[in-house]
Enzyme design. Sequence first.
Site, mmCIF file in Angstrom:
data_model
loop_
_atom_site.group_PDB
_atom_site.id
_atom_site.type_symbol
_atom_site.label_atom_id
_atom_site.label_comp_id
_atom_site.label_asym_id
_atom_site.label_seq_id
_atom_site.Cartn_x
_atom_site.Cartn_y
_atom_site.Cartn_z
ATOM 1 C CB SER A 60 -0.867 0.026 1.255
ATOM 2 O OG SER A 60 -0.075 0.348 2.386
ATOM 3 C CG ASP A 61 1.398 5.872 -1.343
ATOM 4 O OD1 ASP A 61 2.415 5.962 -0.618
ATOM 5 O OD2 ASP A 61 1.182 6.651 -2.275
ATOM 6 C CB CYS A 62 3.527 5.603 3.349
ATOM 7 S SG CYS A 62 4.875 4.602 2.676
ATOM 8 C CB SER B 285 -3.042 4.198 1.297
ATOM 9 O OG SER B 285 -2.531 2.953 0.989
#
Length: 809
Positions: free
Chosen positions: A319-321, A323
Amino acid sequence: MPNFLIIIVLYTFFTVMEKSVAVLVLIVLMLNGALFLFFFNSSDGTGNVSFAHSGPAFPCDVRAGLSSFPFCSPSLTVGDRVKDLIGRLTLQEKVQQLVNAASAVPRLGIPAYNWRSEALHGVSNAGPGTRFGGRVPGATSFPQVILTAASFNASLWEAIGQVVSTEARAMHNVGLAGLTFWSPNVNIFRDPRWGRGQETPGEDPVLTAKYASSYVRGLQDTDGSDSNRLKVASCCKHYTAYDLDNWNGVQSDTFDAKVTLQDLEDTFNPPFKSCVLDGNVASVMCSYNKVNGVPTCADKDLLRGTIRGEWKLNGYIVSDCDSVDVLYNSQHYASTPEDAVADVIKAGLDLDCGSFLGKYTESAVKAGKVDESLLDQALVNTFTTLMRLGWFDGDPANQPYGNLGPKDVCTEKHQELALDAARQGIVLLKNDGTLPLAANKISSLAVVGPNANATKVMIGDYEGIPCKYTTPLQGLSAYSSILYAPGCANVACAGNGFLGAAVKAATEADATVLIVGGDQTLETEGRDRISLLLPGQQQQLVSEVANASKGPVVLVIMSGGPCDISFAKDEDKIAGIIWVGYPGQAGGIAIADVIFGRYNPGWQLMHVPAFVLSGGRLPMTWYPQEFVKIPMINMNMRPDPATGYPGRTYRFYTGKTVYMFGDGLSYTSFKYTLVQAPKLVSLPMDDKLAFAQKKSNFSCETVQITQINCQKLQMDVQVDVNNVGPRDGSHVIFLFSTPPPKHHSPKKQLLGFHKVHITSGARERVHFNVDVCKDLSIVDKAGNRNLPVGSHLFRIGDLQHSLSVQITN
Ligand SMILES: *[C@@H]1O[C@H](CO)[C@@H](O)[C@H](O)[C@H]1NC(C)=O
Ligand SMILES: *[C@@H]1O[C@H](CO)[C@@H](O)[C@H](O)[C@H]1NC(C)=O
Ligand SMILES: *[C@@H]1O[C@H](CO)[C@@H](O)[C@H](O)[C@H]1NC(C)=O
Ligand SMILES: *[C@@H]1O[C@H](CO)[C@@H](O)[C@H](O)[C@H]1NC(C)=O
């Protein structure tokens, strides 16, 4: 003489006071010695700083007596090793492996591991997995990606990837870096205001896909004997339709991107597909935003369906940080944290950049919301990647790349490649014939503008600490004596208190170079631009200095995104315009070399051939300022005549441009001759096709490519390129096509490009392999690829050629 002897000799002369101080000094010296010995006697022989804290620095350490587990045995298959490892973990331990700051498992000899390192254009310390210091104070800092993309040279992209991963491995071997790098950013540069457009290869899906697979191949460098073995693991991000950070109160992390299936298939997803299929990337990152109401990290169709099912990712999805946290706390997508966990794990997420899964996965399993076997699947994907990297093979010194160390970072060759990349990317946008400047006729040069002596500005965002900087001012001073006047205090250029000195310098010097543009205070992550004009009073500075200048004026734009510089394009006093992106640590040398049209032997760099302009081309459209009235949140690529919406990028945009995708001049000139291009493609009307047509109410206008035997439909288009100008030069040759106007197809689309170096008077034959189904198909509203029947117009520079696609009986 050893320290202790000196101290014993001196000790007899000391007072009591001095004796106690001396004892303290002795203790400190002894401690230092002990630390020193500990530090340099580590078995990898590289002074691994990780040894300073307790526990092993890597799993399966022979010295720690923790190497006899089956998962440590390279003679077993990766699958068996991963299975053995997962079988030994408790639920609590598994959960703590689902986050980027993965915990240690001391009883198995597994140290903590931070998955997040970055290497967008050089090893970066933007992620906690990597840091500079000690024996590696900096790393080679290449131009920001948008400029490297402008080179249109795929071998350069791969070469940069290889250098970056060499430096990354070297840093890993001394405990300064991880092995998993979350680069590149392959989102489409959809809107010129986007602050992260600088990180991307531009607006075209074919260009971005090629950049992505080339850079990934370079980074992962799997070409050795074992193609499953990774030098470092790369990650393509941010999947998908993520290209807005902060516009008019709309933030990337809560934005719901309304995207058509058509745009998803023919604009937003191709780079990711190429990363996985052509680059064999080891990871894909899902983005913050929602796509059509669903957060991408919780979208089963996008993750399990497309990435893993259709493209067959050999690696992990991260995941993006934060998210996952965002989708629960800001997007309110799930009603409990445990439901959020279940949503993302079921969708196919393997790793959380953040701490959310570490906190709530155990309770989600215990509440029966997610099955432990799904956690095991996620761990198979992450641990397999670590196995491929050799992380469970024991001491890195005894592995492939184990010989790399600080000596392999910032080498002369690596720094030369950073310089070469800048020279290959820089784009000449205007030239009335004045450029290149003749060094022997310019005895003084006025150098003006807020970016004239730029250092950190040159390396853009997601940067590291460079080996060193050469500023434009320093670069130009190798060619001429300099009159320097910044003109403004900074790029914001709020006042004109510096104007007088700049005007004065321009009236006195033989020529003037103005270096203006942006920096990270105006465009970066979390910061989209609101204007496309030069910031503050920069335009006034340029006009007044140009008007006052005694000699010719060269305007240099240092920026990530495009600028509306129509005023300068039309201003006769401005002889030349050059766009230099954010050109990296050696940007100043490259700028000077381009302006003077040659390689200056005064630079202490070897192996560089006599320099000529390397022919960079714009990887994105330069829109006029009026474009900012278009809402950035409108994701549609195609124009809408009903609302006056002009569409986006050269493929669809119907409005005026300042410069176009692919623009870029040369110091020499080229002529094209078409050597070979088929005029007709016949699709045999076999029974299967006839049946399929009937079933889908086929109109004789388009055929779905799933119904065609595509394998045989490959074409070779050949063009001769003659350098008919006075100088040697590198040149980018583009093949565009205009498909029949069905399904709102693009008015023009890039099929391929090649970069060739041709000496003056010589000729080079260029081959384009055109895959009929892949390259000539267009996407319909349902997201399906169709081959339109009729005339496809090929364009190569001024050459045009019509190819007819027909169905025959
Ligand atoms: C230009 O920048 C360099 C590096 O920061 C600095 O050493 C130098 O003094 C600057 N030159 C001028 C003229 O300000
Ligand atoms: C340009 O310079 C001339 C004198 O050299 C001056 O009269 C004129 O006002 C200047 N124009 C601008 C736009 O600065
Ligand atoms: C084909 O056309 C017929 C009659 O116009 C229609 O009933 C049918 O649904 C169509 N089939 C498809 C697959 O579109
Ligand atoms: C492309 O880049 C490579 C690597 O830097 C370089 O050797 C080559 O000359 C470049 N190609 C052209 C045509 O400029």
